[in-house]
Design an enzyme around this catalytic site. Structure first.
Site, PDB file in Angstrom:
ATOM      1  CG  ASP A  63     103.302 -21.977  13.434  1.00 43.05           C
ATOM      2  OD1 ASP A  63     104.186 -22.552  12.829  1.00 43.05           O
ATOM      3  OD2 ASP A  63     102.676 -22.077  14.389  1.00 43.05           O
ATOM      4  CG  ASP A  69      95.152 -19.742  12.512  1.00 43.55           C
ATOM      5  OD1 ASP A  69      94.747 -20.573  13.132  1.00 43.55           O
ATOM      6  OD2 ASP A  69      95.867 -19.778  11.687  1.00 43.55           O
ATOM      7  CD  GLU A  92      99.278 -20.562  17.157  1.00 42.50           C
ATOM      8  OE1 GLU A  92      98.160 -20.927  17.283  1.00 42.50           O
ATOM      9  OE2 GLU A  92      99.846 -20.875  16.389  1.00 42.50           O
ATOM     10  CD  GLU A  93      97.239 -17.002  15.222  1.00 50.20           C
ATOM     11  OE1 GLU A  93      98.139 -16.371  14.484  1.00 50.20           O
ATOM     12  OE2 GLU A  93      97.199 -17.947  15.237  1.00 50.20           O
ATOM     13  CG  ASP A 115      96.533 -22.572  19.466  1.00 50.86           C
ATOM     14  OD1 ASP A 115      95.820 -21.795  18.584  1.00 50.86           O
ATOM     15  OD2 ASP A 115      97.086 -23.650  19.297  1.00 50.86           O
ATOM     16  CG  LEU A 117      91.067 -22.460  14.455  1.00 47.73           C
ATOM     17  CD1 LEU A 117      89.679 -22.461  15.213  1.00 47.73           C
ATOM     18  CD2 LEU A 117      90.700 -22.011  13.194  1.00 47.73           C
ATOM     19  CG  ASP A 118      95.651 -26.928  18.007  1.00 47.57           C
ATOM     20  OD1 ASP A 118      96.792 -26.759  18.130  1.00 47.57           O
ATOM     21  OD2 ASP A 118      95.245 -28.130  18.549  1.00 47.57           O
ATOM     22  CD  GLU A 274     100.084 -25.021  20.381  1.00 47.43           C
ATOM     23  OE1 GLU A 274      99.432 -25.057  19.536  1.00 47.43           O
ATOM     24  OE2 GLU A 274     101.449 -25.110  20.425  1.00 47.43           O
TER      25      GLU A 274
HETATM   26  P1  AHG Z   1      98.348 -24.358  15.365  1.00 50.13           P
HETATM   27  O1  AHG Z   1      97.655 -24.631  14.183  1.00 50.13           O
HETATM   28  O2  AHG Z   1      97.811 -23.945  16.586  1.00 50.13           O
HETATM   29  O3  AHG Z   1      99.807 -23.626  14.993  1.00 50.13           O
HETATM   30  O4  AHG Z   1      99.078 -25.705  16.055  1.00 50.13           O
HETATM   31  C1  AHG Z   1      99.378 -26.836  15.191  1.00 50.13           C
HETATM   32  C2  AHG Z   1     100.453 -27.698  16.062  1.00 50.13           C
HETATM   33  C3  AHG Z   1      99.156 -28.809  17.036  1.00 50.13           C
HETATM   34  O5  AHG Z   1      98.076 -28.827  17.030  1.00 50.13           O
HETATM   35  C4  AHG Z   1      99.699 -30.057  16.175  1.00 50.13           C
HETATM   36  O6  AHG Z   1      99.741 -31.348  16.920  1.00 50.13           O
HETATM   37  C5  AHG Z   1     100.958 -29.650  15.355  1.00 50.13           C
HETATM   38  O7  AHG Z   1     101.047 -28.363  15.325  1.00 50.13           O
HETATM   39  C6  AHG Z   1     101.427 -30.550  14.204  1.00 50.13           C
HETATM   40  O8  AHG Z   1     102.598 -30.305  13.683  1.00 50.13           O
HETATM   41  P2  AHG Z   1     103.198 -30.951  12.584  1.00 50.13           P
HETATM   42  O9  AHG Z   1     102.802 -30.849  11.432  1.00 50.13           O
HETATM   43  O10 AHG Z   1     104.779 -30.834  12.948  1.00 50.13           O
HETATM   44  O11 AHG Z   1     103.222 -32.743  13.007  1.00 50.13           O
HETATM   45 MN    MN Z   2      98.074 -25.103  18.010  1.00 47.50          MN
HETATM   46 MN    MN Z   3      96.605 -22.000  16.531  1.00 49.01          MN
END
Ligand code: AHG
Ligand code: MN
Ligand code: MN
Length: 336
Positions: A63, A69, A92-93, A115, A117-118, A274
């Site tokens: 990601d 983050d 996560e990082e 995680d 920052l989610d 998560e």
């Molecule tokens: P993060 O920002 O920690 O990578 O998590 C994002 C995750 C989660 O929080 C969210 O429900 C999902 O990714 C969204 O994914 P889509 O954009 O594929 O729906």
């Molecule tokens: Mn997340």
């Molecule tokens: Mn995150």
């Protein structure tokens, strides 16, 4: 007016429920509370200082990493390092876990996964984000550094878990396996105060939460279940920050889904930091959490720090219903 109960006071009071408690877990939860306040401060002024946007790289699961983050990651590690209440963290990082040397030769028995920052794609547009954490008792010998096996424990081994939601207000929700409680940050006194005592998820709710944009990429059983949610006139809510979506469901009832897609055949969300901590919270509140292949999330074997899982969690009756759809439609021959 009811007497205010702060997070610290509550945690210390709860320590008495654990007969042999050494105060370490109490200390850890407090450290996480402090980190949450620091991250909250930065999230709140994100548009004013040069902390918005991409940090220019991808993390261990591919990601794009945002500056916040990294900031949240750093602050959590700093707070956990300083007190010496934990012997290692996995985030996560970072590709690998990070052992934390003992402070004042105090051997700590816990590791923390998080995680930081989610939902970080929401930061730049002023939409809610969160932090997710889980705490395990180490398996390795307390004399040496922590090892990978300390982090690859099943979710059912969690000693405590929780999340912080930086939303219209900031709330910290956690459980040590004896129910779930929520603490809202009162900015005027800088304290998390007990606001949601003994959260119980409703048996059913009016919300379903799934990235409907991927509908055509889901398997037929999931599509049929989503059709059913729509037929029932359930309201679709999807923030794209799992913490925010789960928080709504925890309080008002509903179901959250992230099934496998062609892009993510194992699901997108990460099991260790998560799915497991949030499944622990949902179960503690009387809900259910399973994969879209119908295994209990907390029973899944963990073989990799950044392992992914599919997930369906929320109100117990709705999860049972989803299960019935999966059983029915995955047994039928498919022509899609
Ligand atoms: P993060 O920002 O920690 O990578 O998590 C994002 C995750 C989660 O929080 C969210 O429900 C999902 O990714 C969204 O994914 P889509 O954009 O594929 O729906
Ligand atoms: Mn997340
Ligand atoms: Mn995150």
């Amino acid at each position: 007016m009811n007497r205010i109960i702060t997070l610290d006071e509550f945690i210390i009071h709860r320590q008495k429920d654990f007969p042999f408690a050494s105060g370490e877990l109490t200390g850890l939860l407090r450290d996480i509370g402090v980190a949450a306040k620091i991250v909250n401060r930065e999230v709140n002024k994100a548009g004013l200082v040069n902390i918005l946007g991409s940090a220019g790289g991808d993390n261990a699961t591919g990601d794009e990493v945002q500056k916040l983050d990294l900031y949240a990651n750093e602050k959590l590690i700093e707070c956990l390092k300083n007190s010496g209440e934990c012997c290692g963290v996995a985030s996560e990082e970072f590709e690998d876990f990070i052992p934390i040397p003992a402070v004042a030769s105090k051997a700590s028995k816990y590791v923390v996964v998080f995680d930081p920052l989610d939902g970080s794609s929401n930061i730049d547009v002023n939409v809610s984000v969160g932090t997710i954490f889980g705490i395990y008792r180490r398996k390795s010998n307390a004399d040496g550094p922590c090892t990978l096996e300390d982090f690859l424990q099943k979710g059912s081994e969690l000693v405590a878990a929780g999340y912080v939601l930086y939303g219209t207000s900031t709330i910290l929700v956690y459980s040590t396996g004896r129910g779930v409680n929520g603490f809202t940050l009162d900015p005027s006194i800088g304290e998390f105060c007990l606001s949601h005592r003994d959260i119980q998820i409703p048996n059913r709710g009016n919300y379903y939460s799934v990235n409907q944009g991927y509908y055509l990429k889901f398997d037929v059983e999931m599509r049929r279940y989503i059709d059913h949610c729509s037929d029932m006139n359930l309201r679709l809510r999807y923030i794209g920050s799992m913490v925010s979506d789960i928080h709504r469901i925890l309080l008002q009832g509903g179901i959250f889904l992230y099934p496998q897609t062609r892009k993510y055949p194992q699901g997108k969300l990460r099991l260790v930091y998560e799915c497991n901590p949030l499944s622990f919270i949902v179960e503690q509140a009387g809900g259910k959490a399973m994969t879209c292949q119908l295994q209990r999330v907390l029973d899944l074997e963990v073989t990799h720090l950044h392992q992914r899982a599919t997930i369906a969690m929320g109100s117990p009756d709705m999860i049972d219903e989803m299960k019935a759809f999966v059983e029915k439609y995955s047994a039928l021959p498919t022509f899609n």
